[in-house]
Write an enzyme that holds these catalytic residues in place. Structure first.
Site, mmCIF file in Angstrom:
data_model
loop_
_atom_site.group_PDB
_atom_site.id
_atom_site.type_symbol
_atom_site.label_atom_id
_atom_site.label_comp_id
_atom_site.label_asym_id
_atom_site.label_seq_id
_atom_site.Cartn_x
_atom_site.Cartn_y
_atom_site.Cartn_z
ATOM 1 N N ASP A 82 -1.648 -2.951 -10.478
ATOM 2 C CA ASP A 82 -2.488 -2.376 -9.419
ATOM 3 C C ASP A 82 -3.371 -1.279 -10.032
ATOM 4 O O ASP A 82 -3.104 -0.828 -11.162
ATOM 5 C CB ASP A 82 -1.532 -1.806 -8.344
ATOM 6 C CG ASP A 82 -2.207 -1.595 -7.001
ATOM 7 O OD1 ASP A 82 -3.278 -2.171 -6.764
ATOM 8 O OD2 ASP A 82 -1.637 -0.844 -6.165
ATOM 9 N N ASP A 104 -9.709 -0.721 -12.172
ATOM 10 C CA ASP A 104 -10.281 0.159 -11.151
ATOM 11 C C ASP A 104 -11.234 1.150 -11.816
ATOM 12 O O ASP A 104 -10.846 2.248 -12.212
ATOM 13 C CB ASP A 104 -9.145 0.896 -10.423
ATOM 14 C CG ASP A 104 -9.670 1.821 -9.340
ATOM 15 O OD1 ASP A 104 -10.900 2.013 -9.255
ATOM 16 O OD2 ASP A 104 -8.841 2.364 -8.573
ATOM 17 N N GLU A 134 -13.248 -3.832 -8.492
ATOM 18 C CA GLU A 134 -13.430 -2.806 -7.456
ATOM 19 C C GLU A 134 -14.622 -1.930 -7.844
ATOM 20 O O GLU A 134 -14.741 -1.519 -8.994
ATOM 21 C CB GLU A 134 -12.131 -1.982 -7.393
ATOM 22 C CG GLU A 134 -12.193 -0.778 -6.510
ATOM 23 C CD GLU A 134 -10.817 -0.124 -6.302
ATOM 24 O OE1 GLU A 134 -9.787 -0.728 -6.584
ATOM 25 O OE2 GLU A 134 -10.814 1.025 -5.846
ATOM 26 N N GLY A 180 -1.711 4.680 2.142
ATOM 27 C CA GLY A 180 -0.827 5.608 2.862
ATOM 28 C C GLY A 180 -0.869 5.309 4.355
ATOM 29 O O GLY A 180 -1.559 4.382 4.793
ATOM 30 N N GLY A 209 -2.588 -1.809 3.280
ATOM 31 C CA GLY A 209 -2.005 -2.668 4.321
ATOM 32 C C GLY A 209 -1.084 -1.927 5.289
ATOM 33 O O GLY A 209 -1.042 -2.253 6.476
ATOM 34 N N THR A 210 -0.382 -0.912 4.811
ATOM 35 C CA THR A 210 0.587 -0.232 5.680
ATOM 36 C C THR A 210 -0.118 0.414 6.867
ATOM 37 O O THR A 210 -1.062 1.186 6.677
ATOM 38 C CB THR A 210 1.342 0.859 4.888
ATOM 39 O OG1 THR A 210 1.979 0.239 3.777
ATOM 40 C CG2 THR A 210 2.374 1.578 5.766
ATOM 41 N N ASN A 229 -2.205 -5.902 0.182
ATOM 42 C CA ASN A 229 -1.377 -4.932 -0.552
ATOM 43 C C ASN A 229 -0.525 -4.085 0.390
ATOM 44 O O ASN A 229 -1.044 -3.491 1.336
ATOM 45 C CB ASN A 229 -2.278 -3.976 -1.328
ATOM 46 C CG ASN A 229 -2.954 -4.636 -2.513
ATOM 47 O OD1 ASN A 229 -2.817 -5.830 -2.733
ATOM 48 N ND2 ASN A 229 -3.672 -3.847 -3.273
HETATM 49 P P1 13P Z 1 -0.497 1.085 1.385
HETATM 50 O O1 13P Z 1 0.241 2.098 0.576
HETATM 51 O O2 13P Z 1 -1.291 1.689 2.473
HETATM 52 O O3 13P Z 1 0.378 -0.026 1.854
HETATM 53 O O4 13P Z 1 -1.595 0.423 0.403
HETATM 54 C C1 13P Z 1 -1.166 -0.313 -0.694
HETATM 55 C C2 13P Z 1 -2.272 -0.614 -1.626
HETATM 56 O O5 13P Z 1 -3.389 -0.891 -1.240
HETATM 57 C C3 13P Z 1 -1.946 -0.614 -3.067
HETATM 58 O O6 13P Z 1 -3.061 -0.757 -3.887
#
Ligand code: 13P
Length: 286
Positions: A82, A104, A134, A180, A209-210, A229
């Site tokens: 990542d 990145d 990106e 986050g 995604g969270t 993600n």
């Molecule tokens: P979150 O921590 O919001 O799930 O995002 C994960 C992410 O995009 C990792 O690159």
């Protein structure tokens, strides 16, 4: 099914319009729990490592743990690096067998980012590996990388040109998403995903995604976000389940580490399975 290429996992998901969760794993327990969830759901999955995790473990012990835990896994899995701004870490991970990397370089100007990403794509190809690109920062700090400032969004033309000329296999657009937990429900520029997909036919990576809603996930996956993600949700489940267990252990005066590990594993597995079902990757293993 052994470890497979990230591109194969993403292209299949992109064609059939389901999403593959890419979980930021942290250690052997979280790797094993996510793999167990994928087997249970018969789902392809991507395990990704932050640069911080690579540094904390050391590249070789980390890849050795992954390979050992993969031995009996019969669903398609890829290992991805990542957000990595450092070319030397990209090289180290490609040499050790990571299937793909996110170079990145959003802090560079787009022309220099494009030049270096083209080199990273050529380097990855020599290892049979793939690249996510990106050009805009995703808001929020993730394992020490990134910024809390909203990043400048490039024009569609600039983004399309970057994707086509670099030959990246996947692209991470900034669409109002953030790493986050969200402090307020985000308004996402879903049209940008459709426009990028229409112009390039390349799968998109949905970062942050969270905390997105079921509707947001489903809409963005339908538009071509094949990689989704998830990091914070895994960290939270891992640590909150530990806290619950440890509070109870303290109350009872009973300290049994294997029971703690079982509790953490069950929590991480449940979180992973829930996302696989939600993204439509359940039953998609081949
Ligand atoms: P979150 O921590 O919001 O799930 O995002 C994960 C992410 O995009 C990792 O690159």
């Amino acid at each position: 099914m052994p470890v497979v290429s990230t591109k194969e996992i993403l292209d299949r998901a992109f064609d059939a319009r389901y999403g593959v969760p890419a979980f930021n794993i942290l250690n052997d327990l979280t790797i094993e729990a996510v793999l167990a969830a994928a087997v249970e759901e018969q789902a392809p999955v991507i395990l990704q490592t932050s640069v911080k995790t690579v540094r904390m473990y050391g590249r070789d012990p980390l890849v050795a743990i992954f390979q050992a835990l993969m031995r009996d896994i019969d669903v398609p899995v890829a290992l991805h690096l990542d957000h990595c701004p450092e070319r030397s870490v990209i090289t180290e991970c490609l040499e050790a067998g990571w299937n793909s990397v996110l170079f990145d370089a959003h802090e560079l100007d787009v022309a220099e980012n494009l030049r270096q990403t083209t080199e990273v794509v050529a380097e990855a190809r020599r290892h049979g590996a793939h690249v996510e690109g990106e050009i805009e920062g995703i808001q929020g700090v993730e394992d020490g990388i990134g910024s809390d400032e909203a990043s400048v969004q490039q024009s569609l033309e600039v983004a399309v040109d970057f994707i086509k000329r670099t030959g990246v296999d996947c692209f991470a657009p900034a669409i109002g998403n953030a790493h986050g937990q969200y402090t307020a429900a985000p308004t996402l520029d879903h049209q940008r995903v459709s426009d990028l997909v229409e112009a390039t036919d390349v799968p998109m990576a949905l970062h942050g995604g969270t905390g997105l809603s079921v509707e947001q996930f489903q809409d963005l996956i339908a538009r071509g976000c094949a990689k989704v993600n998830i990091s914070t949700a895994l960290k939270e489940r891992y640590m909150q389940s530990s806290l619950e267990f440890l509070r109870e252990a303290e109350e009872k005066g009973k300290w049994d580490p294997p029971s703690l590990f079982r509790h953490q594993r069950a929590a991480v597995m449940e979180m992973a399975q829930r996302h696989m079902r939600l993204f439509g990757s359940t039953g998609r293993a081949w």
